[in-house]
Design an enzyme around this catalytic site. Structure first.
Site, PDB file in Angstrom:
ATOM      1  N   VAL A   3       0.834  -1.198   0.000  1.00 40.33           N
ATOM      2  CA  VAL A   3       0.000   0.000   0.000  1.00 40.33           C
ATOM      3  C   VAL A   3       0.873   1.255   0.000  1.00 40.33           C
ATOM      4  O   VAL A   3       0.545   2.263  -0.630  1.00 40.33           O
ATOM      5  CB  VAL A   3      -0.953  -0.014   1.204  1.00 40.33           C
ATOM      6  CG1 VAL A   3      -1.673   1.319   1.354  1.00 40.33           C
ATOM      7  CG2 VAL A   3      -1.965  -1.143   1.066  1.00 40.33           C
ATOM      8  N   ALA A   4       2.002   1.195   0.693  1.00 37.26           N
ATOM      9  CA  ALA A   4       2.899   2.352   0.745  1.00 37.26           C
ATOM     10  C   ALA A   4       3.442   2.708  -0.639  1.00 37.26           C
ATOM     11  O   ALA A   4       3.756   3.869  -0.913  1.00 37.26           O
ATOM     12  CB  ALA A   4       4.053   2.070   1.701  1.00 37.26           C
TER      13      ALA A   4
ATOM     14  N   GLU B  68      -2.182   6.074  -4.756  1.00 37.65           N
ATOM     15  CA  GLU B  68      -3.621   5.946  -4.970  1.00 37.65           C
ATOM     16  C   GLU B  68      -4.231   7.150  -5.679  1.00 37.65           C
ATOM     17  O   GLU B  68      -5.198   7.027  -6.433  1.00 37.65           O
ATOM     18  CB  GLU B  68      -4.353   5.745  -3.625  1.00 37.65           C
ATOM     19  CG  GLU B  68      -3.979   4.457  -2.894  1.00 37.65           C
ATOM     20  CD  GLU B  68      -2.778   4.653  -1.987  1.00 37.65           C
ATOM     21  OE1 GLU B  68      -2.131   5.716  -2.067  1.00 37.65           O
ATOM     22  OE2 GLU B  68      -2.466   3.728  -1.203  1.00 37.65           O
TER      23      GLU B  68
ATOM     24  N   ASP C  68      -1.413  30.420 -41.780  1.00 36.04           N
ATOM     25  CA  ASP C  68      -1.908  31.215 -42.892  1.00 36.04           C
ATOM     26  C   ASP C  68      -1.941  32.672 -42.452  1.00 36.04           C
ATOM     27  O   ASP C  68      -1.590  33.003 -41.320  1.00 36.04           O
ATOM     28  CB  ASP C  68      -3.277  30.730 -43.371  1.00 36.04           C
ATOM     29  CG  ASP C  68      -4.329  30.732 -42.261  1.00 36.04           C
ATOM     30  OD1 ASP C  68      -3.966  31.072 -41.116  1.00 36.04           O
ATOM     31  OD2 ASP C  68      -5.477  30.401 -42.546  1.00 36.04           O
TER      32      ASP C  68
ATOM     33  N   GLU D  20       7.891   6.603   2.645  1.00 42.20           N
ATOM     34  CA  GLU D  20       7.046   5.658   3.373  1.00 42.20           C
ATOM     35  C   GLU D  20       7.671   4.271   3.419  1.00 42.20           C
ATOM     36  O   GLU D  20       7.560   3.552   4.416  1.00 42.20           O
ATOM     37  CB  GLU D  20       5.663   5.574   2.723  1.00 42.20           C
ATOM     38  CG  GLU D  20       4.831   6.838   2.873  1.00 42.20           C
ATOM     39  CD  GLU D  20       3.566   6.803   2.020  1.00 42.20           C
ATOM     40  OE1 GLU D  20       2.708   7.677   2.198  1.00 42.20           O
ATOM     41  OE2 GLU D  20       3.446   5.901   1.160  1.00 42.20           O
TER      42      GLU D  20
END
Length: 942
Positions: free
Chosen positions: A310-311, A315, A357, A729
């Protein structure tokens, strides 16, 4: 609408989604033009306003049914199919399983499983809300692009919204128009249409007005259909089906569920997500095996491995990416640039060449005739714009010149309405001629009545001429009126008008005309010539009509440059973007305008004409374009523009092309970025382009390039921000594992609190960073440069290392300061709770300073202003406030197993945060010293 005694069509009246199945019972293609008028209850003067209103109520609006969209709940559930969401869902399920299998049940595991599931749901809500908001924004922006068509109503040509078309409307079609309903041609002059959207045939298809005996209208050559485009010619057509009842409406129903393709940036981020998810799973599995082999219990070790995984998962990345792109699109819309494809946002940042142009983009597209040449004399014209206020000096010798040129025109002057002044419906060049004729006191109503038009040969960008055939009601016979480029028209002339007499056009007189045209062109004027011919019979072919002409004179008109263009051109130059003018005008006219807007600054620009380009092979053209010289391409056809774009791309350039006409559509589609005019452009050009300029100004392109570069740089900034603290983390967890500490320095619940509470909002605020001052002073990024490059990795590794140093230091300092052996630590030990609180707080405080550090790539954040992004400061303060609540609020202490921090603890944490900011500032200073003008997109990441 229906003939007496006949039954209504099987699908008559209004259908779901608007429109009507048909308005005429007989096969519309089999009727002669006059009978079509009768069958549809129409007339050659068009419907009256009252008839149009009645039919609108009867048949509904000319709109396609809204595409069927997935149900709201399905669109919400689709948010859970994102790779990061799937990884977290699996993690949540496994944690629930661990809670169920372990005896006694560990409430912490249940809390973790619920928290992970909550993260997924929260991300889904954010993603769904962002997707819905972006969809609504796109619809609103698309509505800003004009969708109109020209019709005859009450006997007058009018411009009306396409949605207000009704069966029986008489539509005026010209080259570049998109056909807005199914129509039966009743008048056609060299009409060619592109039926590719309907039939898949890419070749141009000729159309006619005569009756045919085809069984279906779709196969009939006298019908044109919604969704197709007019490539050449002009004509008039009666609407017989609208909305869902059209052929295009039928096909639209079959294709409205085609999924949208992902852009390269989205695919690159998806690939990055796969790599990150794979890395997270690999590291988590490795640590699970390592700790299990050392004798740690399986379930706690498994939960520990999930925390590591998870670290590593960012997310908030998908939502942050979507927000950054959406903000870029909205900002561009405020700068009058409508982005139709997210791909354009990405590519704009790497544009190296702009082929622009002239008329309408560099100039104001408000042509004004300022000089007339006839009988060897120049006649100045006063007044500016489309209001017929002004005069022509000695108008008598030029009245025939203006009368012929005005009769050989399809434009119409519209009077002032409200705050808007007079404007032109149709070609602005023709509008300027009509205004000049009014200034010369030419009564165009009388002229049109005495010489009614019979047919025309529309303007062709290759032959550069337009011809109309008129009946001479006064002198008998017929008249041919021709206008176009002087060099082209001279080839078709055998005589010249001198005081009302036709004189043989000798070589000396040809040289005089050419010199006069060049003199006008040197003044920056666009020059047209006009000629006529009397003939006893209607010419059968264009070649016959445009032969043995008598030249009447020259018309010089000025389209003033836009005030803001010079500044925009200089900005492009400083950004390393080359500008090439591509125009159909005379080389002298083009060079004069180019000098006024700073595209040409040297005394010897390269001026290449279409015929010269035709004589060059691919190698010679590539060599010419690869040089750094200033280049003007004049007298250019669509094929010339396409060839130049292809040669530039073959040389590795990223090319943006501007255009407004149907003839520009191939180059717009072939370019890396096609830029169409929103106000003065044709429907074909707008459909082919990736970007539409709502105000037609070149300055909007420069602003869009700056914002495109800024969006790309902002995406890289929040990638550095996200991944650097992910490292912070992970590192303490790895350090504790290899140091033999039995517990984790950061629990999975704490990681989720960091990623959601103090991660997503600052990342979103970084996506809204305004462009840095040096954005348009750096060269374009290489198209080979990847978003997730080695330079970006080096930067987030550097910042992650400094942040990790602080997190590891405060954790082990608290652990060693307690004097308790490692083996005696439990989750309820106060020193351990203080240590993990310090670790979490260290990362949160580091994030606050990290967000400030990555705001700029090379510039000092102190120079940019620490308070200049209040959203970022508010997001950072929210994260700090949440961390304080986790530390001091008893309910949150119970959930996260945290402890209150002292003022000394906070001082230490802010000291480490300031160290991070100063370390990044030192790195930027070193970069600026090493390479003062190093490209920002790379240099700042090295």
């Amino acid at each position: 609408m229906r003939r007496a005694g006949e039954e209504a069509p099987p699908h008559g009246g209004r259908e779901p989604g608007g429109g009507t199945a048909t308005a005429v019972p007989a096969p519309v293609q089999s009727l002669p033009p006059q009978e079509v008028f009768a069958a549809l209850g129409a007339s050659p003067r068009g419907l009256s306003s009252a008839q149009a209103s009645d039919r609108q109520r009867e048949f509904g609006r000319n709109e396609l049914p809204r595409p069927r969209r997935r149900r709201i709940w399905r669109r919400f559930l689709a948010q859970f199919t994102d790779l990061f969401a799937l990884v977290l869902l699996v993690a949540s399920g496994l944690t629930f399983l661990a809670y169920a299998l372990q005896e006694p049940h560990q409430v912490g595991n249940l809390q973790l499983a619920i928290a992970i599931l909550g993260v997924v749901v929260l991300n889904a809500v954010i993603g769904f809300a962002q997707e819905y908001s972006a969809e609504r924004t796109a619809q609103a922006l698309q509505a800003m692009v004009p969708h109109t068509c020209r019709v005859l109503r009450d006997g007058q040509r009018q411009e009306v919204p396409t949605g207000s078309l009704v069966p029986g409307d008489l539509v005026v079609l010209e080259a570049g128009d998109a056909v807005s309903a199914d129509c039966r041609l009743v008048e056609a002059h060299g009409v060619l249409v592109n039926n590719a959207p309907l039939t898949g045939e890419s070749a141009a298809v000729g159309r006619m007005a005569d009756a045919t005996h085809e069984e279906t209208a779709l196969r009939a050559r006298n019908c044109v259909f919604m969704g197709t485009t007019v490539l050449a010619g002009s004509g008039k057509a009666l609407v017989y089906a609208i909305g869902a009842a059209t052929e295009f409406g039928r096909i639209f129903r079959l294709t409205d569920d085609v999924p949208q393709q992902k852009t390269p940036l989205q695919r690159e981020v998806a690939a990055m997500a796969r790599r990150v998810a794979g890395l997270a799973l690999t590291i988590g599995a490795t640590l699970l095996l390592v700790r299990w082999q050392t004798g740690a219990p399986l379930v706690p070790t498994f939960v520990f491995a999930l925390g590591v995984m998870v670290a590593l998962v960012p997310e908030g990345l998908p939502a942050t990416l979507s927000v950054a792109l959406a903000i870029g699109v909205r900002r561009m819309a405020r700068r009058q640039a409508l982005i139709k494809q997210l791909l354009a946002v990405e590519t704009l940042g790497s544009t190296t060449v702009i082929c622009t142009d002239k008329t309408g983009t560099l100039t104001q597209a408000e042509m004004t005739v300022t000089r007339l040449w006839a009988n060897g004399t120049v006649h100045p014209v006063t007044g500016v714009g489309y209001a017929p206020v002004g005069s022509v000096r000695d108008p008598e010798p030029v009245r025939e010149l203006l009368r012929v040129a005005a009769l050989c025109s399809n434009a119409r002057l519209l009077p002032a309405s409200g705050a808007d002044g007079p404007r032109v419906l149709g070609d602005t060049t023709e509008g300027a001629i009509l205004v000049a004729a009014a200034k010369a006191e030419v009564d165009m109503a009388v002229s049109a009545a005495s010489a009614p038009r019979l047919t025309e040969f529309p303007f062709d960008p290759v032959r550069k001429l337009m011809s109309t055939i008129h009946q001479d009601t006064e002198g008998g016979g017929y008249l041919v009126h021709v206008k176009g480029a002087p060099q082209e028209l001279l080839r078709h002339c055998t005589h010249i008008d001198r005081a009302g007499d036709d004189r043989l056009l000798t070589d000396r007189l040809r040289e005089e005309v050419t010199a006069a045209a060049d003199a006008l062109a040197r003044q920056g004027l666009r020059v047209l010539a006009a000629a006529r011919r009397r003939t006893p019979a209607v010419p059968e072919t264009q070649e016959e009509a445009e032969s043995q002409l008598t030249l009447l004179g020259l018309i010089g008109m000025l389209d003033p440059p836009r005030e803001e263009v010079s500044r925009a051109v200089r900005s492009c130059r400083s950004a390393g973007i080359r500008i090439i003018m591509v125009t159909g005008d005379h080389p002298l006219t083009a060079e004069a305008i180019a000098r006024r807007v700073a595209i040409v600054t040297t005394s010897d620009p390269v001026v290449l004409t279409g015929p010269s380009l035709d004589r060059m092979d691919a190698a010679a053209l590539g060599a010419l374009l690869s040089g750094p010289s200033e280049l003007l391409l004049c007298r250019a056809s669509p094929e010339h523009k396409m060839r130049v774009v292809a040669a530039l791309q073959a040389g590795g350039e990223v090319v943006a092309v501007t255009g407004d006409g149907a003839n520009d559509a191939p180059a717009l589609k072939h370019a890396d970025i096609g830029v169409a005019m929103g106000a003065g452009g044709t429907d074909v050009a707008r459909e082919a382009a990736a970007m539409v300029l709502l105000d037609d100004s070149f300055a909007a392109i420069t602003a869009a390039v700056e914002l495109g570069r800024s969006v790309y740089r902002n995406i890289r900034k929040f990638l550095v921000y996200l991944f650097s603290h992910n490292i912070a983390e992970l590192t303490p967890i790895l350090a504790a594992t290899f140091a033999g500490f039995p517990l984790v320095p950061l629990t999975a619940l704490q990681v989720l609190a960091i990623d959601l509470g103090s991660d997503v909002l600052p990342a979103l605020a970084l996506g809204a960073e305004p462009p840095e001052p040096d954005t348009m002073t750096q060269p374009p990024r290489s198209r080979r440069e990847r978003l997730f490059s080695a330079a970006l990795v080096r930067r987030f590794l550097f910042l992650g290392a400094v942040q990790s140093l602080g997190a590891c230091t405060v954790f082990f300092w608290h652990i060693h300061a307690s004097g308790i052996p490692y083996a005696e630590f439990t989750a309820d030990t106060p020193a351990y709770q203080e240590a993990i609180t310090m670790t979490q707080a260290s990362i949160v405080v580091g994030q606050f300073f990290n967000a400030l550090a990555v705001r700029t790539d090379r510039q000092s954040v102190f120079r940019a202003g620490l308070l200049s992004n209040p959203r970022l400061l508010a997001a950072g303060c929210f994260g700090l406030g949440l961390m304080a609540a986790i530390s001091y609020a008893p309910p949150l202490q119970a959930v996260f197993h945290t402890a209150p921090l002292s003022l000394v603890d906070w001082a230490i944490l802010f000291a480490f945060g300031l160290l991070l900011l100063l370390a990044e500032e030192a790195r930027k200073a070193w970069l600026r010293h090493r390479s003062p003008r190093y490209p920002a997109h790379e240099g700042a990441l090295r």
